[in-house]
Design an enzyme around this catalytic site. Structure first.
Site, PDB file in Angstrom:
ATOM      1  N   SER A 103       0.846  -1.185   0.000  1.00  0.00           N
ATOM      2  CA  SER A 103       0.000   0.000   0.000  1.00  0.00           C
ATOM      3  C   SER A 103       0.886   1.240   0.000  1.00  0.00           C
ATOM      4  CB  SER A 103      -0.874  -0.034   1.247  1.00  0.00           C
ATOM      5  OG  SER A 103      -1.629   1.137   1.270  1.00  0.00           O
ATOM      6  N   GLY A 104       0.604   2.150  -0.913  1.00  0.00           N
ATOM      7  CA  GLY A 104       1.388   3.376  -0.982  1.00  0.00           C
ATOM      8  C   GLY A 104       2.642   3.256  -1.823  1.00  0.00           C
ATOM      9  N   THR A 108      -1.599   2.647  -7.889  1.00  0.00           N
ATOM     10  CA  THR A 108      -2.691   3.372  -8.534  1.00  0.00           C
ATOM     11  C   THR A 108      -2.144   4.425  -9.500  1.00  0.00           C
ATOM     12  OG1 THR A 108      -3.969   3.006  -6.552  1.00  0.00           O
ATOM     13  CG2 THR A 108      -4.796   4.652  -8.080  1.00  0.00           C
ATOM     14  N   ASN A 153      -0.693   5.954   3.059  1.00  0.00           N
ATOM     15  CA  ASN A 153      -0.931   6.561   1.755  1.00  0.00           C
ATOM     16  C   ASN A 153      -2.118   7.507   1.874  1.00  0.00           C
ATOM     17  OD1 ASN A 153      -1.450   7.166  -0.874  1.00  0.00           O
ATOM     18  ND2 ASN A 153      -1.535   5.044  -1.610  1.00  0.00           N
ATOM     19  N   SER A 156      -5.086   6.115  -0.538  1.00  0.00           N
ATOM     20  CA  SER A 156      -4.989   4.662  -0.617  1.00  0.00           C
ATOM     21  C   SER A 156      -6.267   4.067  -1.187  1.00  0.00           C
ATOM     22  CB  SER A 156      -4.733   4.122   0.783  1.00  0.00           C
ATOM     23  OG  SER A 156      -4.649   2.722   0.736  1.00  0.00           O
ATOM     24  N   SER A 157      -6.082   3.149  -2.139  1.00  0.00           N
ATOM     25  CA  SER A 157      -7.268   2.489  -2.715  1.00  0.00           C
ATOM     26  C   SER A 157      -7.775   1.499  -1.680  1.00  0.00           C
ATOM     27  CB  SER A 157      -6.889   1.743  -3.988  1.00  0.00           C
ATOM     28  OG  SER A 157      -5.996   2.507  -4.737  1.00  0.00           O
ATOM     29  N   GLY A 383      -2.622  -3.197  -1.960  1.00  0.00           N
ATOM     30  CA  GLY A 383      -1.334  -3.858  -1.741  1.00  0.00           C
ATOM     31  C   GLY A 383      -1.293  -4.628  -0.441  1.00  0.00           C
ATOM     32  N   GLU A 385      -0.714  -5.693   3.083  1.00  0.00           N
ATOM     33  CA  GLU A 385      -0.836  -4.806   4.240  1.00  0.00           C
ATOM     34  C   GLU A 385      -0.446  -5.515   5.518  1.00  0.00           C
ATOM     35  OE1 GLU A 385      -4.670  -2.980   4.503  1.00  0.00           O
ATOM     36  OE2 GLU A 385      -4.108  -1.385   3.121  1.00  0.00           O
TER      37      GLU A 385
HETATM   38  N1  LIG Z   1       5.130   7.970 -10.275  1.00  0.00           N
HETATM   39  C1  LIG Z   1       4.833   8.765  -9.228  1.00  0.00           C
HETATM   40  N2  LIG Z   1       5.176  10.056  -9.288  1.00  0.00           N
HETATM   41  C2  LIG Z   1       4.881  10.888  -8.265  1.00  0.00           C
HETATM   42  N3  LIG Z   1       4.274  10.499  -7.136  1.00  0.00           N
HETATM   43  C3  LIG Z   1       3.911   9.211  -7.019  1.00  0.00           C
HETATM   44  C4  LIG Z   1       4.171   8.286  -8.060  1.00  0.00           C
HETATM   45  N4  LIG Z   1       3.711   7.096  -7.657  1.00  0.00           N
HETATM   46  C5  LIG Z   1       3.172   7.292  -6.419  1.00  0.00           C
HETATM   47  N5  LIG Z   1       3.282   8.561  -6.052  1.00  0.00           N
HETATM   48  C6  LIG Z   1       2.852   9.154  -4.756  1.00  0.00           C
HETATM   49  O1  LIG Z   1       2.577   8.107  -3.873  1.00  0.00           O
HETATM   50  C7  LIG Z   1       1.262   8.134  -3.417  1.00  0.00           C
HETATM   51  C8  LIG Z   1       0.724   6.745  -3.303  1.00  0.00           C
HETATM   52  O2  LIG Z   1       0.596   6.166  -4.514  1.00  0.00           O
HETATM   53  P1  LIG Z   1      -0.558   5.152  -4.863  1.00  0.00           P
HETATM   54  O3  LIG Z   1      -0.473   4.862  -6.271  1.00  0.00           O
HETATM   55  O4  LIG Z   1      -1.874   5.650  -4.388  1.00  0.00           O
HETATM   56  O5  LIG Z   1      -0.162   3.905  -4.035  1.00  0.00           O
HETATM   57  P2  LIG Z   1      -0.883   2.510  -3.975  1.00  0.00           P
HETATM   58  O6  LIG Z   1      -1.970   2.545  -4.977  1.00  0.00           O
HETATM   59  O7  LIG Z   1       0.173   1.551  -4.309  1.00  0.00           O
HETATM   60  O8  LIG Z   1      -1.365   2.377  -2.629  1.00  0.00           O
HETATM   61  C9  LIG Z   1       0.497   8.924  -4.435  1.00  0.00           C
HETATM   62  O9  LIG Z   1      -0.558   9.593  -3.844  1.00  0.00           O
HETATM   63  C10 LIG Z   1       1.563   9.906  -4.925  1.00  0.00           C
HETATM   64  O10 LIG Z   1       1.616  11.011  -4.084  1.00  0.00           O
HETATM   65 MG   LIG Z   2      -3.816   2.310  -4.750  1.00  0.00          MG
END
Ligand SMILES: Nc1ncnc2c1ncn2[C@@H]1O[C@H](COP(=O)(O)OP(=O)(O)O)[C@@H](O)[C@H]1O
Ligand SMILES: [Mg+2]
Length: 1042
Positions: A103-104, A108, A153, A156-157, A383, A385
């Site tokens: 997660s984070g 996404t 996060n 977070s989804s 992800g 957790e």
């Molecule tokens: N390629 C990226 N560029 C900039 N920031 C990113 C990138 N990937 C993730 N982040 C940062 O990390 C945070 C968490 O990413 P996210 O995709 O929501 O994580 P996950 O879906 O794996 O839980 C996002 O809100 C963003 O701020």
């Molecule tokens: Mg996510």
């Protein structure tokens, strides 16, 4: 730029040396610190969360990556998306993009980047663009309702999402299907410290305008709502209000109607309000515990909003109807039960709303069933957790991740190695951890944790979370990946971290301790029927549709499947789906726990690389082959690169492939020929092949173009030529025809004329017009005759002086008439001459001579013409006396006249008789008849006369004449013309000399020895009586006035 150049560390871990964990981490760290967040392991992409916006996205980069092959540019998520998309479009292989990570870790975000890339490179057009927009806009909506701030996060989804994007054969998107997995609905009613409820609640309160808030009967302040965590209402860098606008807009784009949007917001508001329904313990006196609503206003408001009697709602919240086959029993709920019921209702409403939204989006982006399509699946699931207190949600989430890891193992590590074996490629096995055993532990149909949980839920009798744990402990007491206080005790282990109500699973990604509390409840996922029926009764159309089981007539006693079972089966479907597609992996790694940019926690990353099996992945990759394909399709694709295989190949597939690759002289290390497949070791070789193919295709296209253009030009030319020949032949034909017609017309005309002329000639005699000539001829002859006869009868007199002549009657006779006149005149003259006597002839001869001498010279000449020369003016014939004077002179006297002699001395005149004979001029003084002067004609040298009418003349004598001594004679005669004519003739006859007669007014006369100049002057007209006056002027000059 290639992978090798300008790269920080190694861009592909396959190139890492030595292949150990530490250098691998160092490499990742080095790259991360240099903002190179992407690294490859062959075709697997490792993505480190940068926690900052890097300038490596956007149209410019998309354009770059779409034009280059995977290994030509720096590692990038776009490159992976590009490979997937091109493989889908060009090789007709369904793709899935598996994004895994904690997660984070950035899953996404990665899924959004993939989608935006695909949207940017796939086809264009109004229809396609609207589909793209709908697909892209589904994100903000789902994130608003399904994402929340967690400790790890901020966005977070809290649900799993698998999205199939469907394309047509050209690679243009047609639509898609979204599958959602198990929303973490417990969040609706309770959040951990530092976390928030789902974004939409905050967005609604912050972003709705006053009017909307009023309509939803909401207050803007989040602290007003029990379900919203009081401590965290804002997230840094997140603008709830503007996000709300985006969500509303996105819903409109997707195709939600205004009414639908309104209803969705109403249901959302309803959840918030439900949270504010305060319940009170109303234990009754008889000891039965009961509950009630503290403040009726809230329920009243809810009832009004959803169109439901508030009492009915209250009843549903605070009591429960038990239905058996025979009877219905209503029991009151105690305070805890009522609260549970309320929260269950809220959770259910929210999760059903979420499902409804997903379905509604699917309805919009759905593709007609008839179309043949290719699919690209993007999996962005929650992800792995590990929380402090892990519950049922974490259990299923981690189970799902376990399954995904299995997909990875199956497809990259296991399957690949097995394939080498199958294909007979020499292979040394790479060991890896196969998590099949853990999956089995959870999902086994009878002996799995989920199965046992279900069993526990369905089992009659006293069932609780602890009985469930007891059972687990029994069954898995020997399981290597299962632990609990009981198993630890059995092995005499002491573990402080293990609670009594906990069990632990050694997941691939680490050990997770789960608290069994509320496992049974959450798995049952029961909603009291009273509540669903109450909801169904509500007048609110959306809410009603969310509770179909509430229909009172259709109450079935059959239990719905448990949450665990549902999840397991949907995961199974997902796995099947993923196995059917070509996988593309994005393995997201979290560099630190604090969402901090630039921070790299080696331990944290090491844990992740370990459980993700990256090292093994690199090993397999390094030992193995990057690419494999069956001989048939491979030959089909690259056949055009070989001379012997293109355009026709009649041999077997394998031989064909060997031929093609042999001709390209690739190094033998790069290739391995399996039983059914060709293996290519490095992607570079594949890209080399692809590049060759691309160039060859261009060549072939050029060839086809060339031939086609040639053919087109040739046919066009031939057509033009044909047309030209046709046109010119017609034109020439036409021209010649015209010419011929003209010539023919001319010939006919000439012919006609000639024939006409001939005919007329032949027939002229028969023509009246012929008569004209005859007539004219006749008339002409007759008038000629008449003219001539008329002339004969009318001849003028024969008198020569008569010059009259009748005029010609017609002009045509003019010439003839003149001729005739001339002729007649000459004839008349001739006749006149013939009739003359010799004497007359003589006279006329003299006259002629006179005319030759004086005509036009002397004024008195014209008077002398009509007077005949008489010669003898003295009557000489009858006067013998005078005859005598002649003396002895022979011959007749030619002229006898009286003249006056001018005295040269004084100018006085005196008369003399002048006789001219053939030889002499004799001058006789009239008074003294004897005194005479005889001048021989031969001595007369010259005669001078004047031009006037006078009769003065001078005889100039030769100097040696007989009378020379006396000098010249100045005489005056009245017949001077006749006299001088006769003298001239006499001199001519006598001396054959022409006497010089000069007509002049000034001449000199010799006198004695000297000469006298005579000047003759014309006197006045009247004074002329033949007399002249001589005046002597000096001795030498004599002026004569006549
Ligand atoms: N390629 C990226 N560029 C900039 N920031 C990113 C990138 N990937 C993730 N982040 C940062 O990390 C945070 C968490 O990413 P996210 O995709 O929501 O994580 P996950 O879906 O794996 O839980 C996002 O809100 C963003 O701020
Ligand atoms: Mg996510």
């Amino acid at each position: 730029m290639t992978l090798m150049e300008d790269s920080v560390g190694v861009g592909d871990l396959v190139l890492l040396e030595p292949l150990e964990e530490e250098p691998l981490l160092k490499n990742l760290q080095l790259r991360y610190e240099n903002k190179e967040i992407y690294t490859y392991i062959g075709n697997v992409l490792i993505s480190m969360n940068p926690y900052q916006q890097l300038p490596i996205y956007g149209p410019e980069f998309i354009a770059k990556y779409r034009d280059y092959t995977f290994y030509e540019l720096k590692p990038h998520i776009y490159a992976l998306a590009n490979v997937a998309y091109q493989s889908l479009r060009d090789r007709d292989r369904d793709q899935c993009i598996l994004i895994t990570g904690e997660s984070g870790a950035g899953k996404t975000e990665a899924s959004k980047l993939v989608m935006s890339y695909v949207a940017a490179v796939c086809g264009k057009g109004e229809q396609v663009n609207s589909v793209k927009e709908q697909l892209l806009q589904s994100n903000p909506v789902l994130e608003a309702f399904g994402n929340a701030k967690t400790i790890r996060n901020n966005n977070s989804s809290r649900f799993g999402k698998y999205m199939d994007i469907e394309f047509d054969f050209k690679g243009s998107p047609l639509g898609g299907v979204i599958t959602n997995y198990l929303l973490e609905k417990s969040r609706v009613v309770k959040q951990l410290e530092g976390e928030r409820n789902f974004h939409i609640f905050y967005q609604l309160l912050a972003g709705a305008d006053a009017h909307l808030l009023e309509a939803l009967k909401l207050k803007r302040d989040t602290s007003h709502y029990a379900y919203l965590n009081q401590k965290v209402s804002r997230v840094d860098g997140m603008d709830d209000a503007s996000n709300f606008k985006s969500v509303q807009n996105a819903m409109t784009v997707i195709g939600f109607s205004e009414v639908e949007i309104q209803q969705v917001l109403e249901v959302t508001a309803l959840v918030l309000k439900l949270g504010n329904v305060e319940l009170a313990d109303e234990s009754q006196a008889n000891g039965t515990s009961a509950s009630g609503i503290c403040d009726g206003r809230g329920v009243q408001e809810i009832g009004e909003m959803i169109g439901l009697n508030s009492e009915e709602l209250e009843k549903a919240l605070c009591s429960r109807t038990m239905k058996t086959a025979k009877e219905e029993v209503v029991t009151t709920l105690n305070f805890t039960q009522a609260q549970y019921a309320r929260d269950a209702l809220a959770k259910n409403i929210y999760s059903r709303l979420f499902n409804w939204i997903v379905n509604r989006i699917n309805e919009s982006i759905k593709v007609g069933s008839g179309e043949k399509k290719k699919v690209m699946g993007v999996l962005d699931i929650y992800g792995f957790e590990i929380l402090e207190d892990n519950s049922f949600e974490q259990f299923v989430i981690n189970y799902c991740n376990e399954k995904l890891q299995q997909v990875f193992i199956e497809m990259t590590l296991k399957e690949e190695q097995e394939e080498y074996k199958r294909e007979g490629i020499p292979w040394t096995k790479v060991d890896y951890f196969d998590n099949g055993i853990i999956c089995n532990l959870i999902e086994h149909n009878q002996q799995g944790i989920l199965a046992m949980l279900d069993e526990e839920c369905l089992r009659p009798g006293v069932v609780s979370d602890s009985t469930f744990l007891v059972k687990l402990n029994q069954v898995f007491s020997k399981h290597g990946y299962y632990e609990s206080k009981v198993t630890q005790n059995a092995q005499r282990q002491y573990d402080r971290t293990m609670g009594l109500s906990c069990f632990r699973i050694c997941h691939y990604a680490g050990k997770v301790t789960y608290n069994v509390n509320s496992f049974i409840d959450k798995n049952n996922d029961l909603l009291f029927r009273d509540l669903s029926q109450a909801m169904w009764k509500a007048q609110h159309p959306l809410l009603q549709s969310l509770f179909p089981e509430g229909v009172p007539t259709q109450t079935s006693l059959k239990r719905p499947p448990t949450a665990g079972a549902q999840f397991k089966s949907s995961v199974a479907i997902l796995m099947k789906n993923l196995y059917s597609k070509n996988p593309n992996y994005i393995r997201c790694i979290k560099p630190n726990e604090h969402q901090q940019r630039g921070q790299f926690s080696s331990e944290l990353v090491a844990v992740q690389t370990r459980y993700l099996g990256l090292l093994e992945n690199v090993r397999v990759r390094r030992a193995g082959y990057a690419y494999r394909q069956r001989y048939g399709p491979f030959l089909e694709r690259y056949r055009l690169l070989g001379r012997s295989t293109w355009p026709r190949w009649n041999g077997g597939d394998r031989e064909g492939v060997e031929k093609v690759l042999g001709e390209l002289s690739l190094s033998s290390e790069e290739l391995a020929f399996g039983k059914t497949k060709i293996f290519i070791r490095s992607p570079k070789t594949l890209f080399y092949l692809e590049e060759k193919r691309r160039l060859r295709l261009q060549q072939l296209a050029t060839l086809i173009q060339k031939i086609y253009r040639g053919w087109r030009c040739r046919t066009h030319y031939q057509l033009m030529r044909k047309s030209q020949i046709l046109i010119s032949s017609w034109f020439r034909g036409n021209m010649q025809r015209k010419r011929y017609a003209k010539i023919k017309a001319s010939v006919v005309l000439i012919q006609a004329f000639v024939r006409g002329w001939k005919a007329r000639k032949d027939y002229r005699k028969y023509f009246r017009s012929g008569a004209a000539l005859t007539l004219a001829d006749f008339i002409y002859k007759s008038i000629t005759q008449k003219f001539l006869l008329g002339l004969r009868n009318n001849l003028p007199s024969t008198n020569v002086l008569d010059r009259t002549w009748p005029a010609a009657p017609y002009r045509c006779f003019n010439t003839a008439n003149q001729e005739l006149q001339q002729l007649f005149y000459r004839w008349k003259c001739k006749r006149f001459r013939d009739r003359l006597s010799p004497k007359q002839v003589e006279i006329l001869k003299e006259k002629l001579c006179a005319s030759e001498l004086f005509k036009g010279k002397k004024a008195s000449y014209p008077q002398s013409v009509p007077i005949p020369f008489c010669g003898d003016y003295l009557g000489l014939q009858g006067n013998p006396k005078l005859q005598k004077l002649k003396g002895g002179e022979e011959g007749p006297v030619l002229m006898a006249d009286t003249v006056k002699k001018v005295n040269r001395g004084n100018g006085k005149t005196s008369s003399r008789i002048l006789l001219l004979t053939k030889g002499h001029v004799i001058l006789i003084d009239t008074k003294k008849s004897q005194a005479k002067t005889v001048i021989g004609l031969d001595s007369v040298a010259e005669v001078s006369v004047t031009s006037f009418k006078d009769g003065l003349f001078s005889l100039h004598l030769n100097e040696i004449s007989s009378v020379g001594s006396r000098g010249d004679f100045l005489l005056v005669s009245e017949h001077v013309i006749e006299l001088l004519t006769k003298m001239y003739q006499a001199v001519l006859d006598a001396t054959q000399r022409q006497l010089l007669i000069s007509v002049t007014e000034k001449f000199s006369v010799r006198f004695k020895e000297s000469s006298v100049a005579v000047k003759v002057i014309q006197g006045p007209e009247g004074d002329r009586n033949g007399k002249l006056k001589c005046k002597k002027k000096g001795s030498r000059c004599l002026e004569v006035t006549v």
